[in-house]
Structures are given as C-alpha cells and as structure tokens.
Motif scaffolding. Structure first.
Motif, short mmCIF file in Angstrom:
data_model
loop_
_atom_site.label_atom_id
_atom_site.label_comp_id
_atom_site.label_asym_id
_atom_site.label_seq_id
_atom_site.Cartn_x
_atom_site.Cartn_y
_atom_site.Cartn_z
N ASN A 1 7.50 -34.77 49.58
CA ASN A 1 6.15 -34.25 49.82
C ASN A 1 6.21 -32.82 50.35
O ASN A 1 5.45 -31.95 49.92
N ALA A 2 7.10 -32.59 51.29
CA ALA A 2 7.24 -31.25 51.87
C ALA A 2 7.73 -30.25 50.81
O ALA A 2 7.27 -29.10 50.78
N GLN A 3 8.64 -30.69 49.92
CA GLN A 3 9.14 -29.81 48.86
C GLN A 3 8.02 -29.45 47.88
O GLN A 3 7.93 -28.31 47.42
N ARG A 4 7.19 -30.45 47.57
CA ARG A 4 6.08 -30.19 46.64
C ARG A 4 5.11 -29.16 47.22
O ARG A 4 4.69 -28.22 46.53
N ASN A 5 4.78 -29.32 48.48
CA ASN A 5 3.86 -28.37 49.11
C ASN A 5 4.49 -26.99 49.26
O ASN A 5 3.80 -25.97 49.12
N LEU A 6 5.80 -26.97 49.53
CA LEU A 6 6.49 -25.67 49.64
C LEU A 6 6.47 -24.95 48.30
O LEU A 6 6.25 -23.73 48.25
N ALA A 7 6.69 -25.69 47.21
CA ALA A 7 6.68 -25.07 45.88
C ALA A 7 5.28 -24.53 45.56
O ALA A 7 5.14 -23.43 45.00
N LYS A 8 4.27 -25.29 45.93
CA LYS A 8 2.88 -24.86 45.70
C LYS A 8 2.57 -23.58 46.49
O LYS A 8 1.98 -22.63 45.97
N ASN A 9 2.99 -23.55 47.74
CA ASN A 9 2.74 -22.37 48.58
C ASN A 9 3.55 -21.17 48.10
O ASN A 9 3.11 -20.03 48.22
N SER A 10 4.74 -21.43 47.55
CA SER A 10 5.56 -20.34 47.01
C SER A 10 4.87 -19.67 45.83
O SER A 10 4.94 -18.44 45.67
N LEU A 11 4.19 -20.47 45.02
CA LEU A 11 3.45 -19.90 43.89
C LEU A 11 2.31 -19.02 44.39
O LEU A 11 2.05 -17.95 43.84
N GLY A 12 1.61 -19.50 45.43
CA GLY A 12 0.53 -18.69 46.00
C GLY A 12 1.04 -17.40 46.60
O GLY A 12 0.42 -16.34 46.44
N LEU A 13 2.19 -17.47 47.27
CA LEU A 13 2.78 -16.27 47.86
C LEU A 13 3.20 -15.30 46.77
O LEU A 13 2.97 -14.09 46.87
N SER A 14 3.80 -15.83 45.71
CA SER A 14 4.23 -14.98 44.59
C SER A 14 3.04 -14.30 43.94
O SER A 14 3.09 -13.10 43.60
N SER A 15 1.93 -15.04 43.79
CA SER A 15 0.73 -14.47 43.18
C SER A 15 0.15 -13.35 44.04
O SER A 15 -0.25 -12.30 43.53
N ALA A 16 0.11 -13.58 45.37
CA ALA A 16 -0.43 -12.55 46.28
C ALA A 16 0.41 -11.29 46.24
O ALA A 16 -0.11 -10.17 46.21
N ILE A 17 1.74 -11.45 46.22
CA ILE A 17 2.65 -10.29 46.16
C ILE A 17 2.47 -9.54 44.85
O ILE A 17 2.43 -8.31 44.82
N GLU A 18 2.35 -10.29 43.75
CA GLU A 18 2.18 -9.67 42.44
C GLU A 18 0.89 -8.86 42.38
O GLU A 18 0.86 -7.73 41.88
N ARG A 19 -0.18 -9.43 42.91
CA ARG A 19 -1.47 -8.74 42.87
C ARG A 19 -1.47 -7.49 43.76
O ARG A 19 -2.04 -6.46 43.40
N LEU A 20 -0.86 -7.60 44.92
CA LEU A 20 -0.81 -6.45 45.83
C LEU A 20 0.08 -5.34 45.27
O LEU A 20 -0.21 -4.15 45.45
N SER A 21 1.16 -5.71 44.61
CA SER A 21 2.08 -4.70 44.07
C SER A 21 1.55 -4.04 42.81
O SER A 21 1.83 -2.87 42.54
#
Length: 218
Positions: free
Chosen positions: A12-32
């Motif tokens: 469960n923790a791994q699934r949520n971490l993967a989901k949050n990693s996608l959100g973090l990646s998206s935010a970084i991509e948009r800001l850059s």
C-alpha cells in the motif's frame, strides 16, 4: 494480524509512493517547461484546442505581415507619385512659359522611369502616363492615384489594429489552456515532496513490521 509472505502494508505504501512520484514529476516538468500541457496525457482535449489556437494565431501573424507589406507597397507608390506630381507641375509651368522642349522631354522620360522603377521595387499604385502635353487633368490623375494609395495605407492600418487585437486574444486563450500556473505548481511541488518523503518513511516502517513476528518465536 501480521503477515510475512504478503506485506500488504508495504504494498500500500509503495502504491501511494508511486502515485505521489508521478505528481512530483508532473509538477517539476510543468515548472521547468512553463507549460501545463506538455503532452497529450496531461490534457488531450486541451492540447488539441491549444494547438488550434496556436495555429490561428500564427495565421493572424502572417496576415499582419501581409497588411504591413501592403502599406509598404503603397508608400513606395505614393513616394514615386509625389515626385511625378512635381514633374507634371513643372511641365505645365514650362508649357505656359513657352519653349523648354528639351527639358520637358527629359522630365517626361524621368516621370515614367520613376514609376517603372517604383513598380519594380514592389510599389503598388495606379501609374500615370506622363506626356509632353501635361495639363491640369494629368495633375488630377496623379492626385487621385496618391489618394488611392493613401486610402490603402489607412485601410491596412485599421486592418492591422483589428488583427493585433485578434492575435492578442488568440494567444491569451492559448495561454490559459497551455501555460502553467506557477503559484499552483509550486504549491503542488511542495505537497508532493512532503508526501514522497513521508511515503518513503512509511515503506521503511511497513517493511519492518514482519520483524515483529520474530519476537513471537522467542
């Protein structure tokens, strides 16, 4: 109940971490990139609309350049006709005074050559054929041709003004769809960074839970 073979807490923790990693990646991509929509996966319909707005804006930009070119062509013609008007006036003056045939012949040649040269350089205007019998009617023709060139310049200026408003609105519409909101994305970046750190810690905790079984075996 503590399970060893299947650590559901860790999964469960791994699934949520993967989901949050996608959100973090998206935010970084948009800001850059400065873009909210970087690919079709971000917003397929928004990407299609944004591309249409961009295409329309580029067509409008071409129309603005074409209108500016029309103004330049009319300006070349008006400049040539201004000199032709002076020449026609001089021919009329020489005719009234009598004589000056040699000068009149040269003036006629120059007047027609000036117009030919203006056309070759992209001038757009109604040419006036100048003859040695120039009179007030010919001068009126020159004036009418200049008035037409002036009307073209004015009309194209108004057209450019309207096109610029359209271009601005098209770009604003595209921006609302495609561009990133830096305040929002910065907030999302901070949120996902915290969630990722927490998720990593929780995976460590979840992976440690099966170790508790060992205490039952002692």
């Amino acid at each position: 109940m503590t399970q060893i073979n299947t650590n559901t807490y860790s999964l469960n923790a791994q699934r949520n971490l993967a989901k949050n990693s996608l959100g973090l990646s998206s935010a970084i991509e948009r800001l850059s990139s400065g873009l909210r929509v970087n690919s079709a996966k971000d917003d397929a319909s928004g990407l299609a609309t944004g591309m249409q707005k961009e295409s329309s804006a580029r067509v409008t930009a071409v129309e603005i350049r074409q209108a500016a070119d029309a103004i330049s062509a009319a300006q070349i013609g008006d400049g040539a006709l201004s000199v032709v008007g002076d020449i026609v006036t001089r021919i009329i003056e020489l005719t009234k005074m009598g004589g000056g045939d040699a000068e009149i012949a040269q003036l006629v040649t120059n007047a027609n050559a000036i117009q030919t040269d203006a056309v070759a350089k992209g001038g757009s205007f109604t040419s006036v054929t100048v003859t040695s019998t120039a009179d007030a009617a010919m001068l009126t023709s020159v004036s009418n041709s200049r008035a037409s060139a002036g009307a073209t310049m004015n009309n194209q200026e108004y057209k450019i003004q309207a096109l610029r408003v359209s271009y601005e609105n098209q770009q604003a519409a595209r921006s609302r769809i495609m561009d990133a909101d830096f305040a929002e994305e910065t907030s999302r970046l901070s949120r996902f960074q915290v969630l990722q750190q927490a998720g990593t810690a929780m995976i460590a905790q979840a992976n440690a839970l099966p170790q508790n079984v060992l205490s039952l075996l002692r």
